[in-house]
Design a protein around this motif. Structure first.
Motif, short mmCIF file in Angstrom:
data_model
loop_
_atom_site.label_atom_id
_atom_site.label_comp_id
_atom_site.label_asym_id
_atom_site.label_seq_id
_atom_site.Cartn_x
_atom_site.Cartn_y
_atom_site.Cartn_z
N PHE A 173 -0.47 5.43 7.56
CA PHE A 173 0.87 5.28 7.00
C PHE A 173 1.65 4.18 7.74
O PHE A 173 2.27 3.31 7.13
N TYR A 174 1.59 4.24 9.07
CA TYR A 174 2.30 3.23 9.87
C TYR A 174 1.77 1.83 9.58
O TYR A 174 2.52 0.87 9.49
N ARG A 175 0.44 1.71 9.44
CA ARG A 175 -0.14 0.37 9.24
C ARG A 175 0.10 -0.15 7.84
O ARG A 175 0.52 -1.29 7.65
N HIS A 176 -0.15 0.71 6.84
CA HIS A 176 -0.17 0.19 5.47
C HIS A 176 1.11 0.39 4.69
O HIS A 176 1.38 -0.37 3.77
N VAL A 177 1.90 1.40 5.06
CA VAL A 177 3.17 1.59 4.35
C VAL A 177 4.31 0.95 5.17
O VAL A 177 5.11 0.19 4.64
N ARG A 178 4.31 1.20 6.48
CA ARG A 178 5.37 0.61 7.30
C ARG A 178 5.06 -0.83 7.71
O ARG A 178 5.93 -1.55 8.17
N GLY A 179 3.80 -1.23 7.60
CA GLY A 179 3.42 -2.60 7.92
C GLY A 179 3.32 -2.89 9.41
O GLY A 179 3.49 -4.03 9.83
N GLU A 180 3.08 -1.83 10.21
CA GLU A 180 2.97 -2.03 11.66
C GLU A 180 1.50 -2.21 12.03
O GLU A 180 0.77 -1.23 12.18
N GLU A 222 18.74 11.67 6.07
CA GLU A 222 17.58 11.12 5.37
C GLU A 222 16.78 10.26 6.34
O GLU A 222 17.34 9.39 7.01
N SER A 223 15.50 10.52 6.39
CA SER A 223 14.65 9.77 7.30
C SER A 223 14.72 8.27 6.97
O SER A 223 14.73 7.90 5.79
N PRO A 224 14.78 7.42 8.00
CA PRO A 224 14.84 5.97 7.73
C PRO A 224 13.59 5.45 7.02
O PRO A 224 13.58 4.33 6.53
N ARG A 225 12.55 6.29 6.98
CA ARG A 225 11.32 5.87 6.25
C ARG A 225 11.62 5.64 4.77
O ARG A 225 10.97 4.85 4.11
N TYR A 226 12.62 6.40 4.21
CA TYR A 226 12.90 6.26 2.77
C TYR A 226 13.49 4.89 2.44
O TYR A 226 12.92 4.17 1.60
N PRO A 227 14.63 4.48 3.09
CA PRO A 227 15.14 3.14 2.78
C PRO A 227 14.11 2.05 3.12
O PRO A 227 14.00 1.05 2.39
N GLU A 228 13.34 2.28 4.18
CA GLU A 228 12.30 1.32 4.56
C GLU A 228 11.28 1.16 3.42
O GLU A 228 10.91 0.06 3.03
N MET A 229 10.84 2.34 2.88
CA MET A 229 9.84 2.33 1.80
C MET A 229 10.41 1.72 0.52
O MET A 229 9.72 1.02 -0.20
N ARG A 230 11.71 2.02 0.25
CA ARG A 230 12.33 1.49 -0.98
C ARG A 230 12.31 -0.04 -0.94
O ARG A 230 12.18 -0.70 -1.96
N ARG A 231 12.42 -0.59 0.25
CA ARG A 231 12.42 -2.05 0.39
C ARG A 231 11.00 -2.61 0.36
O ARG A 231 10.72 -3.57 -0.34
N ARG A 232 10.07 -1.94 1.07
CA ARG A 232 8.72 -2.50 1.23
C ARG A 232 7.78 -2.12 0.10
O ARG A 232 6.92 -2.89 -0.31
N LYS A 233 7.90 -0.85 -0.37
CA LYS A 233 6.97 -0.33 -1.39
C LYS A 233 7.77 0.39 -2.48
O LYS A 233 7.78 1.63 -2.54
N PRO A 234 8.48 -0.37 -3.32
CA PRO A 234 9.42 0.26 -4.26
C PRO A 234 8.76 1.26 -5.22
O PRO A 234 9.36 2.31 -5.52
N LEU A 235 7.54 0.99 -5.66
CA LEU A 235 6.90 1.89 -6.62
C LEU A 235 6.59 3.24 -5.96
O LEU A 235 6.91 4.31 -6.50
N LEU A 236 5.97 3.16 -4.78
CA LEU A 236 5.66 4.39 -4.02
C LEU A 236 6.94 5.16 -3.72
O LEU A 236 7.02 6.38 -3.90
N ALA A 237 7.99 4.42 -3.30
CA ALA A 237 9.27 5.06 -2.96
C ALA A 237 9.86 5.75 -4.18
O ALA A 237 10.37 6.88 -4.07
N ALA A 238 9.76 5.10 -5.36
CA ALA A 238 10.33 5.70 -6.58
C ALA A 238 9.60 7.00 -6.92
O ALA A 238 10.23 8.00 -7.31
N MET A 239 8.27 7.00 -6.72
CA MET A 239 7.50 8.22 -7.01
C MET A 239 7.90 9.35 -6.04
O MET A 239 8.09 10.51 -6.43
N ILE A 240 8.02 8.99 -4.75
CA ILE A 240 8.37 10.02 -3.75
C ILE A 240 9.79 10.52 -3.98
O ILE A 240 10.07 11.72 -3.90
N ASP A 241 10.71 9.59 -4.29
CA ASP A 241 12.10 9.99 -4.58
C ASP A 241 12.14 10.96 -5.75
O ASP A 241 12.86 11.97 -5.71
N ALA A 242 11.37 10.65 -6.80
CA ALA A 242 11.36 11.52 -7.99
C ALA A 242 10.80 12.90 -7.61
O ALA A 242 11.36 13.93 -8.01
N GLY A 243 9.73 12.91 -6.83
CA GLY A 243 9.14 14.19 -6.38
C GLY A 243 10.15 14.98 -5.55
O GLY A 243 10.33 16.18 -5.74
#
Ligand code: SAM
Length: 271
Positions: A173-180, A222-243
């Motif tokens: 997750f850290y490598r591929h979603v957060r880009g670390e 709200e965990s900062p991972r959400y705004p981070e994901m909305r910026r970096r991976k909008p599609l994944l973030a939209a799915m998680i937000d909907a869930g």
């Protein structure tokens, strides 16, 4: 027995403490946070610390301090910071503490009533014996001293996923979603998690009350991972937000399962 090994001691004369803080020790933590509830709560924490800590030089213990400070600059400037961390790379990378100790916060002990502020940020979820850690903090705090804990909320969506998923998934997750890119390498997050029952905010507060610690601030956000994901991976973030919205609608009360982290500031009662 205290098995810690002092790696580096960097005494800071008081004259040095009143000098302007070099740019490299500016709290990267605050700068790195995306706009949102997490940043807002950290700013509130900063204003409480500025207002409630005594004037003049301060003695601060960062437990599991790693290499990033969450303290406001106004506090850092007048503080002698002692950091204890179990990871030699984290200790080596720490640039703001005057004293850096390689040790285990479960067993490392300081003389009683030594610190004005203890900060334990993103650490208790990694600790098998949180009770031992908190007992050490109670002892080491001065009367009226403050304890700041920042931790994940085990009863949130991200808390449950983190608690029940294997460590390799956290690294992924850290490598591929957060880009670390360096995630999981020595001295780099994520660190293995334990999620002792005292990480749950209600349990922590009940424990604190029994040890003469008064809650002066608590905030689940709200965990900062959400705004981070909305910026970096909008599609994944939209799915998680909907869930998350669906789960929120199904749960009784006004729970937001995106409240993945919390801040709590405790004050040691006594005169
Ligand atoms: C997620 S990092 C947080 C570091 C820093 N507080 C921050 O927020 O950036 C967790 C830190 O806790 C340290 N840690 C984990 N278990 C520890 C223990 N038993 N004693 C001391 N430090 C520990 C790790 O080495 C790591 O530096």
């Amino acid at each position: 027995m205290n098995r810690s090994l002092a790696l580096a001691t960097r005494p800071a004369p008081l004259t040095e403490l009143s000098m302007p803080v070099p740019a490299e020790i500016h709290p990267k933590s605050l700068l790195a946070l995306p706009p949102g509830e997490a940043k807002q709560s950290l700013l509130t924490v900063h204003s409480i610390l500025e207002a409630r800590l005594p004037a003049g030089p301060l003695s601060i213990y960062e437990a599991g301090g790693g290499s990033t400070s969450y303290l406001p600059l106004g506090v850092l400037r007048r503080s002698h910071v002692t950091v204890v961390d179990i990871d030699a790379d984290q200790i080596r990378n720490n640039s703001y503490a005057q004293e850096a100790i390689l040790g285990d916060i479960q067993t490392h002990r300081f003389p009683p009533q030594r610190f004005d502020l203890i900060i334990c940020y993103n650490v208790i979820e990694h600790i098998p014996d949180v009770e031992a850690v908190l007992s050490g903090f109670c002892e080491a705090l001065k009367p009226n001293g403050l304890l700041l804990i920042g931790a994940p909320n085990p009863k949130s969506l991200s808390g449950i996923v983190t608690k029940y998923s294997p460590h390799w998934f956290h690294v992924w997750f850290y490598r591929h979603v957060r880009g670390e890119k360096h995630a999981g390498l020595p001295g780099e997050a994520p660190f293995p998690t334990h999620f002792h029952p005292l990480v749950t905010l209600g349990n922590l507060e009940a424990f604190a009350a029994g040890r003469g610690l008064q809650v002066i601030y608590r905030k689940k956000y709200e965990s900062p991972r959400y705004p981070e994901m909305r910026r970096r991976k909008p599609l994944l973030a939209a799915m998680i937000d909907a869930g998350a919205k669906t789960i929120n609608a199904l749960l009784p009360g006004k729970i937001d399962v995106r409240h993945g982290d919390y801040h709590v500031i405790l004050r040691k009662l006594g005169s």
